[in-house]
Motif scaffolding. Structure first.
Motif, PDB file in Angstrom:
ATOM      1  N   GLU A 432       2.265   4.124  -6.906  1.00  0.00           N
ATOM      2  CA  GLU A 432       2.646   3.557  -8.196  1.00  0.00           C
ATOM      3  C   GLU A 432       3.822   4.289  -8.834  1.00  0.00           C
ATOM      4  O   GLU A 432       4.556   3.700  -9.622  1.00  0.00           O
ATOM      5  N   ARG A 433       4.017   5.559  -8.481  1.00  0.00           N
ATOM      6  CA  ARG A 433       5.069   6.346  -9.118  1.00  0.00           C
ATOM      7  C   ARG A 433       6.367   6.399  -8.312  1.00  0.00           C
ATOM      8  O   ARG A 433       7.421   6.696  -8.867  1.00  0.00           O
ATOM      9  N   ASP A 434       6.290   6.157  -7.006  1.00  0.00           N
ATOM     10  CA  ASP A 434       7.465   6.342  -6.151  1.00  0.00           C
ATOM     11  C   ASP A 434       7.699   5.085  -5.316  1.00  0.00           C
ATOM     12  O   ASP A 434       7.139   4.938  -4.227  1.00  0.00           O
ATOM     13  N   PRO A 435       8.517   4.139  -5.798  1.00  0.00           N
ATOM     14  CA  PRO A 435       8.764   2.891  -5.047  1.00  0.00           C
ATOM     15  C   PRO A 435       9.343   3.137  -3.659  1.00  0.00           C
ATOM     16  O   PRO A 435       9.020   2.409  -2.712  1.00  0.00           O
ATOM     17  N   LEU A 436      10.190   4.164  -3.509  1.00  0.00           N
ATOM     18  CA  LEU A 436      10.782   4.457  -2.205  1.00  0.00           C
ATOM     19  C   LEU A 436       9.698   4.885  -1.215  1.00  0.00           C
ATOM     20  O   LEU A 436       9.642   4.394  -0.080  1.00  0.00           O
ATOM     21  N   LEU A 437       8.826   5.809  -1.628  1.00  0.00           N
ATOM     22  CA  LEU A 437       7.755   6.263  -0.745  1.00  0.00           C
ATOM     23  C   LEU A 437       6.796   5.121  -0.449  1.00  0.00           C
ATOM     24  O   LEU A 437       6.306   4.992   0.681  1.00  0.00           O
ATOM     25  N   ALA A 438       6.525   4.278  -1.434  1.00  0.00           N
ATOM     26  CA  ALA A 438       5.637   3.124  -1.220  1.00  0.00           C
ATOM     27  C   ALA A 438       6.203   2.230  -0.123  1.00  0.00           C
ATOM     28  O   ALA A 438       5.449   1.741   0.744  1.00  0.00           O
ATOM     29  N   ARG A 439       7.509   2.002  -0.133  1.00  0.00           N
ATOM     30  CA  ARG A 439       8.135   1.169   0.901  1.00  0.00           C
ATOM     31  C   ARG A 439       8.054   1.860   2.261  1.00  0.00           C
ATOM     32  O   ARG A 439       7.784   1.217   3.282  1.00  0.00           O
ATOM     33  N   GLN A 440       8.255   3.178   2.285  1.00  0.00           N
ATOM     34  CA  GLN A 440       8.200   3.918   3.542  1.00  0.00           C
ATOM     35  C   GLN A 440       6.776   3.914   4.117  1.00  0.00           C
ATOM     36  O   GLN A 440       6.593   3.809   5.335  1.00  0.00           O
ATOM     37  N   ILE A 441       5.766   4.031   3.251  1.00  0.00           N
ATOM     38  CA  ILE A 441       4.381   3.976   3.718  1.00  0.00           C
ATOM     39  C   ILE A 441       4.079   2.606   4.303  1.00  0.00           C
ATOM     40  O   ILE A 441       3.452   2.497   5.364  1.00  0.00           O
ATOM     41  N   SER A 442       4.516   1.553   3.639  1.00  0.00           N
ATOM     42  CA  SER A 442       4.296   0.197   4.148  1.00  0.00           C
ATOM     43  C   SER A 442       4.972   0.009   5.506  1.00  0.00           C
ATOM     44  O   SER A 442       4.421  -0.636   6.404  1.00  0.00           O
ATOM     45  N   GLU A 443       6.163   0.583   5.668  1.00  0.00           N
ATOM     46  CA  GLU A 443       6.870   0.465   6.947  1.00  0.00           C
ATOM     47  C   GLU A 443       6.150   1.201   8.056  1.00  0.00           C
ATOM     48  O   GLU A 443       6.285   0.842   9.242  1.00  0.00           O
ATOM     49  N   ALA A 444       5.381   2.245   7.705  1.00  0.00           N
ATOM     50  CA  ALA A 444       4.639   3.020   8.708  1.00  0.00           C
ATOM     51  C   ALA A 444       3.304   2.377   9.071  1.00  0.00           C
ATOM     52  O   ALA A 444       2.645   2.815  10.016  1.00  0.00           O
ATOM     53  N   LEU A 445       2.909   1.359   8.338  1.00  0.00           N
ATOM     54  CA  LEU A 445       1.657   0.658   8.631  1.00  0.00           C
ATOM     55  C   LEU A 445       1.890  -0.385   9.712  1.00  0.00           C
ATOM     56  O   LEU A 445       3.022  -0.730  10.024  1.00  0.00           O
ATOM     57  N   PRO A 446       0.803  -0.900  10.318  1.00  0.00           N
ATOM     58  CA  PRO A 446       0.960  -1.965  11.319  1.00  0.00           C
ATOM     59  C   PRO A 446       1.689  -3.160  10.722  1.00  0.00           C
ATOM     60  O   PRO A 446       1.767  -3.343   9.508  1.00  0.00           O
ATOM     61  N   GLU A 447       2.230  -3.998  11.595  1.00  0.00           N
ATOM     62  CA  GLU A 447       2.987  -5.166  11.148  1.00  0.00           C
ATOM     63  C   GLU A 447       2.136  -6.070  10.259  1.00  0.00           C
ATOM     64  O   GLU A 447       0.929  -6.169  10.425  1.00  0.00           O
ATOM     65  N   GLU A 448       2.804  -6.713   9.321  1.00  0.00           N
ATOM     66  CA  GLU A 448       2.175  -7.651   8.380  1.00  0.00           C
ATOM     67  C   GLU A 448       1.158  -6.958   7.471  1.00  0.00           C
ATOM     68  O   GLU A 448       0.253  -7.586   6.941  1.00  0.00           O
TER      69      GLU A 448
END
Length: 839
Positions: A432-448
């Motif tokens: 919730e505090r770091d949009p950049l890290l949130a995007r990076q975490i999502s990219e490290a998760l499985p597809e979709e």
């Protein structure tokens, strides 16, 4: 000692034996003699201590037997006993049998009974082989004039309060340990098997059939899982009966059942028993190589095909988990991310994560993790902490009441729920505090897959309910004593619990309410019985009526949503009844639902109503009830205060875009209106989008003047009166403000009334186009509601709850109606002329 060895133990006694015990005399098998119990009458108080059960045993050939009543299910827990008088001598019988005989006897006439556990002696060689058989029992039932089920009879007596449950006095006291190590305890001593069932540990043939539980001694079934050094060996266990209060310790297993899973056979007490493949795997993983493990698992220990037994177990489930020595949460098999997640979770235990001077997150020891690894590790922890296990509604009460709960995943050791909740809170805070890290975490998760902060609230809500149920004891914090005084005996309430748990999943929709029974602490006076025989709609309607009557409040109906996802439900249910099986699609206006990213020990208690649009009416204010139910019709005292005039267009994808659209709409709307109920319409809008009244967000000076992008700097929130903001920090941050906007505006759109008020409408109002929907305030309802009037019969249909800025503290009663007080206003409205009928 093994379970097999334990089965042959002689019966233990904890009480002094009578001096002279009755001895059964052998039967003459040639004449087919049979014993009958002659139960002597008792004209006085049958449950008075001095009115001992007196009877005689008559032996007669079965062919010459006089009419008799056969007693089915006459087994009781044999280690808790009472004495009855048989022909002047003492006979020890299970207390359940004594209670049955005591209350079954007539006032003046004797009763002739055939009761297997008195009239037959299982240990008498040939007598046992001849008569302790299923065919002989069936024959006796056929020859009887009537057959009475002892367990049903005793259960009825218990429900009526005629008798009380009986316990071994040595184990009545129970000292709850919310944390601690598991002690070594004795194995269960009673392993009943149905008559006629063949047993074989090596080559079982018969399917296991449950033996009924003794309600008088509050029996539960316990699994004694046999050890095996061969991990592939068939799972073998004995199913024991034991009073819930005893010296036997057990581990309660918490896991997800799953749907449509493949089945597998295990061996239960020498017979075949079908379980899901996942449960079989769980049993394989947790069994020891040496020594038995005593457990309680609902899928095995409760007869799932017996609705009456399931219904009876529902209210006592909390006690099962409460008295377990520990609760093991099985999260399923591990995967390639499990090791990383379990290694990283201990590093996420700080009260709050902060950025260092290089704008990198401080996690673990300095230099322990490279900045580029943080997203990948957070993604692994996110996957672990959002496993399907954490989404199941039954898990809530299991963890809430658990002693020393810990989680196990595959072959890995797990963690306490306190550790996992702290890790989940910190990852949620990062997202919730770091949009950049949130995007990076999502990219490290499985597809979709996308990292969604709200997904981490499931495990956090489990921890919250545990914290509430324990009254703050389920924590290691030094601040524990300071919070315990704030958690009253009726927290959490049933409505609060149902709203917070609405997104949790259940295989059976009844359980969206039933599974919360042992969490809710405000059930006193709730006239509701959980019954799986009722349809889901019937259960929800009965529950809503019972809660409204108990609290003398209509707040629960505001959880009803006219969303199209519930269209099938409302084909049979009235519009005012919430469809708890469907997750909410709009923010709650009657209770809090959002877990703030703060230490639980210092956070607010999420109980109690948020507003008092009816003026804060209480049951003491009016001389008579202000609502009632007639079948599926709700008849309530209310006032149509205004009409809906219109709303802005399509919903926006982001909170920022949604608020920007609201801002432009409000500024444009009130520029064209000659009058406005607000001194500062933008202040009123900003407060409304935070779920607050304008006075909570006073204007503050800004050197650079007003700027739309920084409107939160133009109005300063008052933490003492803010509804959705953590109250123990000096200033309201932009992150907090953004989270509150996201919470309050979820599924809401901006509307305007005929009298010029702005409001937050549920999103489905725009889809259905109810431009002339009425806005009403109902006596005993803390928020205004939207109603749609049918042209056919004049009844209203409930549409949803609505936030109307300027009404939420009952201001309209004085400002628009000119009344002196809410009580006097509503007292004047009692009567047929002001009844609103809702179906």
């Amino acid at each position: 000692m093994s379970a097999q060895q334990d089965l042959s133990n002689t019966e233990e006694q904890y009480r002094a034996l009578p001096e002279k015990l009755y001895t059964h005399k052998p039967l003459d098998f040639d004449t087919e003699e049979q014993r009958f119990l002659i139960l002597h009458p008792c004209a006085g108080d049958k449950n008075a201590e001095e009115n001992v059960v007196r009877c005689s045993i008559e032996v007669t050939p079965l062919s010459k037997a006089e009419p008799f009543t056969a007693v089915k299910n006459s087994r009781g827990y044999r280690l808790i006993q009472e004495v009855i008088d048989v022909d002047g001598e003492s006979l020890l019988v299970p207390v359940a049998v004594e209670r049955f005989l005591r209350n079954f006897r007539h006032d003046h006439e004797p009763v002739r009974l055939w009761i297997r556990h008195i009239c037959l002696v299982e240990s008498m060689g040939e007598e046992s082989s001849r008569y302790w058989t299923s065919p002989f029992l069936d024959r006796m039932y056929e020859l009887s004039t009537e057959a009475v089920d002892m367990h049903i009879f005793n259960t009825t007596l218990l429900d009526m309060g005629t008798i009380q449950q009986a316990f071994d006095s040595r184990y009545i006291q129970w000292q709850k340990e919310w944390h601690g190590t598991v002690e070594i305890t004795p194995l269960p001593k009673v392993y009943p098997v149905r008559v006629g069932q063949k047993q074989s540990l090596t080559d079982p043939v018969d399917r296991y059939q449950y033996v009924p539980l003794d309600p008088v001694t509050d029996e539960i079934r316990l699994i004694v899982l046999h050890p095996s050094e061969d991990e592939q060996a068939r799972v073998n266990l004995h199913l024991a009966h034991s009073p819930a209060k005893s010296d036997v310790g057990y581990n309660a297993i918490s896991y997800t059942w799953g749907e449509r899973q493949p089945r597998a056979d295990i061996v239960v007490t020498g017979q075949l028993f079908s379980v899901t493949k996942s449960l079989e795997e769980l049993l394989r993983r947790v069994r020891r190589k040496q020594g038995e493990l005593v457990m309680w698992i609902d899928a095995i220990c409760i007869d799932q095909e017996n609705d009456a037994e399931r219904n009876r177990h529902l209210p006592r489930m909390a006690a099962v988990y409460d008295t377990a020595t520990s609760v093991l949460a099985w999260l399923g098999d591990s995967d390639e991310h499990t090791s990383e997640a379990l290694g990283f979770i201990p590093k996420l235990q700080s009260p709050m994560l902060n950025l260092n001077e290089r704008w990198e997150w401080n996690i673990g020891q300095p230099g322990e993790y490279r900045p580029e690894d943080i997203a990948r590790l957070c993604a692994a922890a996110y996957q672990f902490l959002t496993k399907p296990y954490f989404h199941r509604v039954w898990i809530l009460q299991e963890i809430a009441w658990a002693s020393s709960p810990f989680a196990v995943c595959g072959v890995h050791e797990g963690f306490s729920f306190w550790q996992m909740e702290t890790a989940a809170r910190n990852i949620q805070d990062l997202l919730e505090r770091d949009p950049l890290l949130a995007r990076q975490i999502s990219e490290a998760l499985p597809e979709e897959t996308t990292a969604v902060p709200e997904e981490l609230e499931f495990i956090r809500k489990m921890s919250y309910f545990r914290f509430m149920v324990s009254k703050g004891k389920a924590t290691f914090s030094l601040l524990r004593d300071t919070v315990q005084g704030r958690i009253t005996g009726d927290v959490p309430g049933y409505l609060e619990t149902a709203i917070m748990a609405r997104d949790f999943q259940a295989t059976d929709a009844h359980d969206k309410i039933f599974a919360l029974w042992n969490i809710a602490q405000d059930k006193q006076g709730l006239d509701f019985t959980m019954d799986y025989a009722d349809s889901v709609a019937e259960s929800y309607v009965k529950f809503t009526k019972a809660w409204c009557k108990q609290h003398m409040s209509l707040d629960m109906i505001c959880a009803a949503e006219g969303d199209e996802r519930s269209s099938a439900f409302y084909e049979t249910a009235p519009s005012w009844c919430p469809d708890w099986a469907t997750p909410s699609s709009a923010s709650s206006m009657v209770r809090r639902e959002k877990m703030l990213t703060r230490l639980q020990i210092a956070s607010d208690i999420l109980d109690g109503k948020l507003y008092w649009a009816d003026g804060g009416l209480s049951r003491q204010d009016l001389a008579e009830p202000w609502f009632s139910f007639s079948g599926d019709e709700l008849l309530c005292t209310g006032v149509i205060v205004d009409q809906l005039r219109g709303w802005i267009g399509a919903d926006s994808d982001t909170v920022k875009d949604k608020f920007a659209a609201f801002f432009q709409a409000v500024r444009g709307y009130y520029e064209t209106e000659s009058t406005s109920p607000y001194g500062d319409a933008l202040q009123a809008l900003w407060a409304m989008c935070h779920g607050d009244v304008p006075s909570t967000w006073p204007v503050r000076a800004v050197e650079d003047g007003f700027h739309e992008a920084y409107i939160n700097k133009y109005y300063k929130g008052d933490r003492k009166t803010a509804r959705h903001i953590f109250q123990y920090v000096t200033d309201i941050s932009a992150d907090e403000s953004s989270c509150v906007l996201k919470t309050v505006l979820r599924g809401r759109t901006l509307g305007f009334t005929e009298k010029g008020y702005m409001c937050l409408l549920p999103h489905w109002i725009a889809r259905e186009g109810r431009q002339r929907a009425s806005i009403a305030v109902l006596a005993g309802c803390s928020t205004p509601v939207l109603l749609d009037r049918s042209e056919e019969d004049g009844h209203y249909r409930f549409v949803g709850s609505v936030f109307v800025q300027g009404w939420m503290e009952g201001e309209w009663i004085v400002d628009m109606m000119g009344a002196e007080s809410a009580a006097s206003f509503w007292q004047s409205k009692l009567g047929e002329d002001n009844i609103i009928r809702i179906r």
